[in-house]
Structure formats: C-alpha cells, structure tokens
Write an enzyme that holds these catalytic residues in place. Structure first.
Site, PDB file in Angstrom:
ATOM      1  N   GLU A 149       0.811  -1.223   0.000  1.00  0.00           N
ATOM      2  CA  GLU A 149       0.000   0.000   0.000  1.00  0.00           C
ATOM      3  C   GLU A 149       0.843   1.271   0.000  1.00  0.00           C
ATOM      4  OE1 GLU A 149      -2.611   0.400   3.389  1.00  0.00           O
ATOM      5  OE2 GLU A 149      -3.797   1.906   2.322  1.00  0.00           O
ATOM      6  N   GLU A 155       2.518  10.195   6.582  1.00  0.00           N
ATOM      7  CA  GLU A 155       2.588   8.982   7.405  1.00  0.00           C
ATOM      8  C   GLU A 155       3.830   8.157   7.134  1.00  0.00           C
ATOM      9  OE1 GLU A 155      -1.006   6.626   8.109  1.00  0.00           O
ATOM     10  OE2 GLU A 155      -2.053   8.025   6.814  1.00  0.00           O
ATOM     11  N   ASP A 182      -5.461   3.091  -2.050  1.00  0.00           N
ATOM     12  CA  ASP A 182      -6.333   3.659  -1.011  1.00  0.00           C
ATOM     13  C   ASP A 182      -6.726   5.056  -1.488  1.00  0.00           C
ATOM     14  OD1 ASP A 182      -7.119   5.224   1.260  1.00  0.00           O
ATOM     15  OD2 ASP A 182      -6.167   3.795   2.604  1.00  0.00           O
ATOM     16  N   HIS A 185      -5.311   8.143   0.387  1.00  0.00           N
ATOM     17  CA  HIS A 185      -3.901   8.462   0.107  1.00  0.00           C
ATOM     18  C   HIS A 185      -3.729   8.957  -1.331  1.00  0.00           C
ATOM     19  CE1 HIS A 185      -2.921   6.834   3.957  1.00  0.00           C
ATOM     20  NE2 HIS A 185      -3.238   5.602   3.642  1.00  0.00           N
ATOM     21  N   HIS A 208      -8.776   0.301  -0.873  1.00  0.00           N
ATOM     22  CA  HIS A 208      -9.386   0.916   0.312  1.00  0.00           C
ATOM     23  C   HIS A 208     -10.178   2.133  -0.131  1.00  0.00           C
ATOM     24  CE1 HIS A 208      -6.316  -0.683   3.498  1.00  0.00           C
ATOM     25  NE2 HIS A 208      -7.295  -1.540   3.255  1.00  0.00           N
ATOM     26  N   ARG A 214     -11.395  11.389   4.780  1.00  0.00           N
ATOM     27  CA  ARG A 214     -11.357  10.044   5.378  1.00  0.00           C
ATOM     28  C   ARG A 214     -12.679   9.669   6.064  1.00  0.00           C
ATOM     29  NH1 ARG A 214      -5.773   6.921   7.386  1.00  0.00           N
ATOM     30  NH2 ARG A 214      -5.997   5.492   5.668  1.00  0.00           N
ATOM     31  N   GLU A 243     -11.993   1.898   4.691  1.00  0.00           N
ATOM     32  CA  GLU A 243     -11.047   2.167   5.790  1.00  0.00           C
ATOM     33  C   GLU A 243     -11.218   3.657   6.072  1.00  0.00           C
ATOM     34  OE1 GLU A 243      -6.546   0.918   6.709  1.00  0.00           O
ATOM     35  OE2 GLU A 243      -6.783   2.492   5.215  1.00  0.00           O
TER      36      GLU A 243
HETATM   37  C1  LER Z   1      -3.490   1.563   6.216  1.00  0.00           C
HETATM   38  O1  LER Z   1      -4.283   0.827   5.326  1.00  0.00           O
HETATM   39  C2  LER Z   1      -3.490   2.995   5.880  1.00  0.00           C
HETATM   40  O2  LER Z   1      -4.172   3.422   4.985  1.00  0.00           O
HETATM   41  C3  LER Z   1      -2.620   3.896   6.622  1.00  0.00           C
HETATM   42  O3  LER Z   1      -3.175   5.187   6.652  1.00  0.00           O
HETATM   43  C4  LER Z   1      -2.221   3.433   7.976  1.00  0.00           C
HETATM   44  O4  LER Z   1      -1.493   4.418   8.619  1.00  0.00           O
HETATM   45 MN    MN Z   2      -5.358   2.134   3.649  1.00  0.00          MN
END
Ligand code: LER
Ligand code: MN
Length: 269
Positions: A149, A155, A182, A185, A208, A214, A243
C-alpha cells in the site's frame, strides 16, 4: 465489485477503523449492513483465535478480504526497513505468522506501514526488498498475495505513490506482490487518480475506500463514480474495503458507504 470494511479489536490505536470491537460483534454488524466481507487488522496472530474467526466467517457468510498488518509497526515497531537486522528478522517472522492466519481464513496480506517510515535510500530499499522476497515466497507456497500500500507523505517516507510501489516491485520481483490503492492516500499523492488506476491495471490487488476527509464515500469531494468506472475498465473485480473514520458513528458511516457505492454499481451495471 464487492464491499467490505476494515475492522479491529478495541485495543487498536489506528483511528480509521469504521468498526472496532470483538469479532463476534463486528462480523454480525458487517453482515447486518449487507457487506460481502471484512478486512481484519491484527497486531499479532497470537492475540486472536483463528478458529473462532473462521467459524464467524462461515456463520455470517463473509469473506476475509485481507489481513492488515500495520499494527505490528504502529504498536510493536517491527519494520522491513529498520537498520537493525534483528528487528527486520522479527518483522518477517511476524508477517509469516500473518500468512499462516491468512491460509486458515483464505485471505491475503496487506503490507503498509510494516515497510517502515524511513525515506527510501538504496540501503533501505535493499533491506526491505529482501524481507518482501522472504514473505512473498512463503505466501506464494500457500497461494496468498501480498497487497503493498502506497501511504501519503505525512505517514511515511517510503512508498508514497503507485509509481513508487511499481518501481519497488521491479526490485522485489515477485508476481504475488500486488498494489493496494487507497483513495484517501491517492487524493493526496496522485496527480490523476483514474490515470493511476489505469496504469496499475492488472497489478491492482485490493482497494481501500474513504473520501477526501477520510469519512465515508460521499462525505467529501472525491468522484467515486469516476473511480469505480476506472477500476471496472481496468478489469478490477475485487473488494472495495472501507477504511474510514467511524463518523458521525460507525453505523451511519457504513450505511452511507454501502448506499453510495451500491448506487454507483447500479449505474455501471
Ligand atoms: C493503512 O491501510 C493505511 O491506509 C494507513 O493510513 C495506515 O497508517
Ligand atoms: Mn489504507
């Protein structure tokens, strides 16, 4: 495409789990809300009862879409890019134990923060790819994929974009390593989300979903219809796994996610 949600036990520190609780409660709720699967986040497989999870999976007819491993880094500091070879060895052993759990639950493994947060250097890349190869080979023997991912710059400093992930895969060179996209992100890091989906194409292993803030899809400014159309055109037929923050409350968040995504599926057919 099918829908799932990330769940974890109440002790998890990460806040973007829509559902936290005992697996009996979270699985019952996921089933009641009409989800097709759950993604479980496990710090250490020794903490959980694999047979209990397997019987809940059967009872509620849910797939275990993936097993998240980031808690092994977040709570225990284990990572594939640590400068200490002993820590890297412990991280590989931990992920192999997640693979054993995935074999029992017929699932796959998420590799995110367990890669570590250090900026990518040739030494870090070499250490992390050696760990990945050991885990990927162990998983391949059990027909399990590793979903890697890209995570936004606030992060991690390692794999931030899908391009970072694809170039890391050239080094790792294992076909059972796939990309986990995701949307939260991607909204921060990708210049064009749909172009990225097209580029990653058949290498997409898992997705995700969360909106730009979020929260649940529909609560922010992401174009989920465009995203689902791009995934469909790329031949992706797997899970969209929520998520996201449990805001304003877990049930509202999940119901809103399900209705927003199913309305889009209805348009696309
Ligand atoms: C984990 O799937 C994720 O998206 C991250 O933001 C975890 O820190
Ligand atoms: Mn994620």
């Amino acid at each position: 495409m099918k829908l799932s949600t990330a769940v974890s036990t109440p002790d998890a520190q990460f806040s973007a789990f829509a559902l936290k609780g005992g697996f009996d409660d979270t699985f019952a709720m996921a089933h009641g809300l009409g989800l097709d699967g759950v993604e479980i986040h496990v710090r250490d497989p020794r903490d959980v009862d694999a047979q209990q999870i397997k019987s809940l999976k059967e009872k509620y007819q849910l797939e275990i879409t993936a097993i998240g491993t980031g808690r092994a880094f977040g709570e225990d500091g284990l990572s594939f890019s640590d400068s200490d070879a002993g820590v890297r060895k412990a991280a590989v052993a931990r992920i192999k134990s997640h693979v054993d759990l995935a074999e029992i639950l017929e699932s796959h493994i998420i590799i995110g923060l367990v890669l570590g947060k250090n900026p990518r250097t040739p030494e870090i890349e070499a250490n992390a790819s050696a760990c990945m190869q050991q885990c990927a080979d162990y998983a391949a023997d059990k027909s399990i994929d590793l979903f890697v991912e890209p995570i936004n710059r606030y992060e991690t400093g390692f794999i931030i974009t899908a391009d970072d992930c694809l170039s890391f895969f050239e080094k790792v060179d294992r076909p059972n390593c796939k990309v986990l996209l995701d949307t939260f992100h991607m909204n921060i890091e990708e210049a064009d989300i749909c172009a990225t989906i097209k580029k990653v194409g058949a290498r997409i292993g898992h997705v995700h979903v969360a909106d730009s803030n979020r929260w649940y899809p529909g609560a922010g400014h992401l174009d989920f219809e465009g995203i689902v159309r791009a995934l469909h055109s790329a031949g992706y037929n797997g899970f969209l796994s929520a998520e996201m923050f449990p805001n304003p409350d877990p049930e509202t968040a999940l119901c809103s996610m399900v209705s927003h995504m199913r309305a889009i599926f209805g348009k696309i057919g």
